[in-house]
Design a protein around this motif. Structure first.
Motif, PDB file in Angstrom:
ATOM      1  N   LEU A  70       0.839  -1.187   0.000  1.00 44.88           N
ATOM      2  CA  LEU A  70       0.000   0.000   0.000  1.00 44.88           C
ATOM      3  C   LEU A  70       0.881   1.247   0.000  1.00 44.88           C
ATOM      4  O   LEU A  70       1.876   1.316   0.711  1.00 44.88           O
ATOM      5  N   VAL A  71       0.491   2.222  -0.794  1.00 45.25           N
ATOM      6  CA  VAL A  71       1.166   3.517  -0.830  1.00 45.25           C
ATOM      7  C   VAL A  71       0.107   4.563  -0.494  1.00 45.25           C
ATOM      8  O   VAL A  71      -0.892   4.691  -1.202  1.00 45.25           O
ATOM      9  N   LEU A  72       0.318   5.286   0.598  1.00 50.14           N
ATOM     10  CA  LEU A  72      -0.628   6.297   1.054  1.00 50.14           C
ATOM     11  C   LEU A  72      -0.148   7.672   0.616  1.00 50.14           C
ATOM     12  O   LEU A  72       1.014   8.017   0.840  1.00 50.14           O
ATOM     13  N   ILE A  73      -1.031   8.432  -0.012  1.00 46.11           N
ATOM     14  CA  ILE A  73      -0.713   9.776  -0.473  1.00 46.11           C
ATOM     15  C   ILE A  73      -1.439  10.762   0.432  1.00 46.11           C
ATOM     16  O   ILE A  73      -2.670  10.746   0.519  1.00 46.11           O
ATOM     17  N   ALA A  74      -0.681  11.595   1.110  1.00 47.42           N
ATOM     18  CA  ALA A  74      -1.261  12.604   1.999  1.00 47.42           C
ATOM     19  C   ALA A  74      -2.095  13.586   1.201  1.00 47.42           C
ATOM     20  O   ALA A  74      -1.995  13.658  -0.024  1.00 47.42           O
ATOM     21  N   GLY A  75      -2.901  14.352   1.893  1.00 54.19           N
ATOM     22  CA  GLY A  75      -3.771  15.319   1.254  1.00 54.19           C
ATOM     23  C   GLY A  75      -3.054  16.197   0.245  1.00 54.19           C
ATOM     24  O   GLY A  75      -2.114  16.901   0.590  1.00 54.19           O
ATOM     25  N   GLN A  76      -3.504  16.124  -0.997  1.00 54.22           N
ATOM     26  CA  GLN A  76      -2.977  16.949  -2.081  1.00 54.22           C
ATOM     27  C   GLN A  76      -4.017  18.013  -2.399  1.00 54.22           C
ATOM     28  O   GLN A  76      -5.217  17.771  -2.298  1.00 54.22           O
ATOM     29  N   TYR A  77      -3.542  19.183  -2.790  1.00 55.47           N
ATOM     30  CA  TYR A  77      -4.443  20.267  -3.141  1.00 55.47           C
ATOM     31  C   TYR A  77      -3.948  20.930  -4.414  1.00 55.47           C
ATOM     32  O   TYR A  77      -2.932  20.511  -4.966  1.00 55.47           O
ATOM     33  N   GLY A  78      -4.636  21.936  -4.882  1.00 58.65           N
ATOM     34  CA  GLY A  78      -4.327  22.550  -6.167  1.00 58.65           C
ATOM     35  C   GLY A  78      -3.143  23.487  -6.132  1.00 58.65           C
ATOM     36  O   GLY A  78      -3.267  24.669  -6.466  1.00 58.65           O
ATOM     37  N   SER A  79      -1.984  22.979  -5.761  1.00 57.00           N
ATOM     38  CA  SER A  79      -0.779  23.802  -5.657  1.00 57.00           C
ATOM     39  C   SER A  79       0.174  23.533  -6.803  1.00 57.00           C
ATOM     40  O   SER A  79       0.199  22.445  -7.374  1.00 57.00           O
TER      41      SER A  79
ATOM     42  N   VAL B  71      -6.684   2.973  -5.509  1.00 58.72           N
ATOM     43  CA  VAL B  71      -7.891   2.201  -5.224  1.00 58.72           C
ATOM     44  C   VAL B  71      -8.887   2.965  -4.359  1.00 58.72           C
ATOM     45  O   VAL B  71     -10.046   2.561  -4.253  1.00 58.72           O
ATOM     46  N   GLN B  72      -8.433   4.056  -3.742  1.00 61.69           N
ATOM     47  CA  GLN B  72      -9.344   4.818  -2.884  1.00 61.69           C
ATOM     48  C   GLN B  72      -8.963   6.284  -2.846  1.00 61.69           C
ATOM     49  O   GLN B  72      -7.775   6.627  -2.810  1.00 61.69           O
ATOM     50  N   LEU B  73      -9.991   7.130  -2.876  1.00 61.36           N
ATOM     51  CA  LEU B  73      -9.828   8.574  -2.716  1.00 61.36           C
ATOM     52  C   LEU B  73     -10.700   9.039  -1.556  1.00 61.36           C
ATOM     53  O   LEU B  73     -11.817   8.556  -1.374  1.00 61.36           O
ATOM     54  N   ARG B  74     -10.185   9.968  -0.794  1.00 59.62           N
ATOM     55  CA  ARG B  74     -10.978  10.662   0.221  1.00 59.62           C
ATOM     56  C   ARG B  74     -10.904  12.132  -0.152  1.00 59.62           C
ATOM     57  O   ARG B  74      -9.846  12.737  -0.129  1.00 59.62           O
ATOM     58  N   THR B  75     -12.034  12.686  -0.547  1.00 57.97           N
ATOM     59  CA  THR B  75     -12.115  14.012  -1.146  1.00 57.97           C
ATOM     60  C   THR B  75     -12.756  14.990  -0.169  1.00 57.97           C
ATOM     61  O   THR B  75     -13.833  14.721   0.355  1.00 57.97           O
ATOM     62  N   TYR B  76     -12.094  16.127   0.039  1.00 60.87           N
ATOM     63  CA  TYR B  76     -12.601  17.170   0.931  1.00 60.87           C
ATOM     64  C   TYR B  76     -12.936  18.406   0.101  1.00 60.87           C
ATOM     65  O   TYR B  76     -12.091  18.888  -0.653  1.00 60.87           O
TER      66      TYR B  76
ATOM     67  N   PRO C  53     -11.520   4.732  -8.865  1.00 56.42           N
ATOM     68  CA  PRO C  53     -11.355   4.142  -7.540  1.00 56.42           C
ATOM     69  C   PRO C  53     -12.584   4.395  -6.672  1.00 56.42           C
ATOM     70  O   PRO C  53     -13.489   5.141  -7.061  1.00 56.42           O
ATOM     71  N   THR C  54     -12.600   3.782  -5.499  1.00 51.66           N
ATOM     72  CA  THR C  54     -13.629   4.139  -4.530  1.00 51.66           C
ATOM     73  C   THR C  54     -13.377   5.585  -4.118  1.00 51.66           C
ATOM     74  O   THR C  54     -12.258   6.079  -4.206  1.00 51.66           O
ATOM     75  N   GLN C  55     -14.438   6.261  -3.684  1.00 49.77           N
ATOM     76  CA  GLN C  55     -14.269   7.665  -3.313  1.00 49.77           C
ATOM     77  C   GLN C  55     -15.309   8.058  -2.275  1.00 49.77           C
ATOM     78  O   GLN C  55     -16.486   7.708  -2.409  1.00 49.77           O
ATOM     79  N   THR C  56     -14.855   8.770  -1.279  1.00 54.64           N
ATOM     80  CA  THR C  56     -15.749   9.362  -0.296  1.00 54.64           C
ATOM     81  C   THR C  56     -15.574  10.864  -0.386  1.00 54.64           C
ATOM     82  O   THR C  56     -14.445  11.359  -0.371  1.00 54.64           O
ATOM     83  N   LEU C  57     -16.671  11.599  -0.499  1.00 56.37           N
ATOM     84  CA  LEU C  57     -16.635  13.055  -0.555  1.00 56.37           C
ATOM     85  C   LEU C  57     -17.113  13.597   0.786  1.00 56.37           C
ATOM     86  O   LEU C  57     -18.169  13.211   1.275  1.00 56.37           O
TER      87      LEU C  57
ATOM     88  N   PHE D 190     -10.181  22.475  -2.210  1.00 57.12           N
ATOM     89  CA  PHE D 190     -10.341  21.066  -2.566  1.00 57.12           C
ATOM     90  C   PHE D 190      -9.078  20.323  -2.163  1.00 57.12           C
ATOM     91  O   PHE D 190      -7.968  20.811  -2.396  1.00 57.12           O
ATOM     92  N   GLU D 191      -9.234  19.169  -1.538  1.00 54.17           N
ATOM     93  CA  GLU D 191      -8.083  18.366  -1.137  1.00 54.17           C
ATOM     94  C   GLU D 191      -8.447  16.895  -1.269  1.00 54.17           C
ATOM     95  O   GLU D 191      -9.600  16.515  -1.046  1.00 54.17           O
ATOM     96  N   VAL D 192      -7.454  16.071  -1.612  1.00 55.58           N
ATOM     97  CA  VAL D 192      -7.698  14.639  -1.804  1.00 55.58           C
ATOM     98  C   VAL D 192      -6.567  13.826  -1.186  1.00 55.58           C
ATOM     99  O   VAL D 192      -5.394  14.102  -1.420  1.00 55.58           O
ATOM    100  N   GLU D 193      -6.950  12.821  -0.399  1.00 54.49           N
ATOM    101  CA  GLU D 193      -6.031  11.791   0.055  1.00 54.49           C
ATOM    102  C   GLU D 193      -6.233  10.589  -0.859  1.00 54.49           C
ATOM    103  O   GLU D 193      -7.348  10.341  -1.307  1.00 54.49           O
ATOM    104  N   ALA D 194      -5.170   9.839  -1.099  1.00 55.80           N
ATOM    105  CA  ALA D 194      -5.287   8.676  -1.985  1.00 55.80           C
ATOM    106  C   ALA D 194      -4.584   7.461  -1.374  1.00 55.80           C
ATOM    107  O   ALA D 194      -3.604   7.602  -0.640  1.00 55.80           O
ATOM    108  N   LEU D 195      -5.098   6.309  -1.725  1.00 59.38           N
ATOM    109  CA  LEU D 195      -4.491   5.039  -1.353  1.00 59.38           C
ATOM    110  C   LEU D 195      -4.227   4.278  -2.644  1.00 59.38           C
ATOM    111  O   LEU D 195      -5.162   4.055  -3.437  1.00 59.38           O
ATOM    112  N   ALA D 196      -2.986   3.934  -2.861  1.00 62.70           N
ATOM    113  CA  ALA D 196      -2.604   3.215  -4.078  1.00 62.70           C
ATOM    114  C   ALA D 196      -2.029   1.843  -3.699  1.00 62.70           C
ATOM    115  O   ALA D 196      -1.622   1.621  -2.556  1.00 62.70           O
ATOM    116  N   VAL D 197      -2.006   0.951  -4.677  1.00 56.81           N
ATOM    117  CA  VAL D 197      -1.513  -0.404  -4.474  1.00 56.81           C
ATOM    118  C   VAL D 197      -0.400  -0.675  -5.480  1.00 56.81           C
ATOM    119  O   VAL D 197      -0.576  -0.494  -6.668  1.00 56.81           O
TER     120      VAL D 197
END
Length: 116
Positions: free
Chosen positions: A14-23, A60-65, A90-94, A107-114
């Protein structure tokens, strides 16, 4: 614009990506426009994955703020997800939030990759 389930095969990393934003590369928000921030955020996820030898197809997963979420913001998000993942998102929770790290971040997104 999302899948309801995703399975992570045994023996994968698993590779976890911390919250990314429009920077941009300097860390400053690239635009005050919500749609532009969404597009840049997903580009940043791709950039974060690259050093691991991965790309968006491994997510495989996004968590969207979303700051002050309303239905009008679903269109730009869905378009960006379709652009990045096509018919296999991927799966996604907003999650609607009052604010994020700084007032200009909409807008910010965390991601989980495999990694296979």
């Amino acid at each position: 614009g999302y899948s309801h389930t995703a399975a992570v095969p045994a023996g994968t990393e698993l590779v976890l990506i911390a919250g990314q934003y429009g920077s941009g590369p300097d860390g400053a928000v690239v635009s005050t426009d919500f749609t532009e921030q969404v597009k840049q955020t997903f580009r940043n996820i791709g950039t974060a994955l690259a050093p691991h030898g991965l790309d968006l197809s491994h997510v495989v997963q996004l968590r969207t703020y979303v700051v002050h979420h309303d239905v009008s913001k679903l269109g730009p998000i869905a378009a960006a997800v379709q652009e990045g993942w096509g018919t296999n998102p991927p799966t996604q929770t907003l999650i609607g939030v009052a604010s994020l790290a700084t007032p200009d971040v909409l807008f910010e997104v965390e991601a989980l990759a495999v990694r296979p």
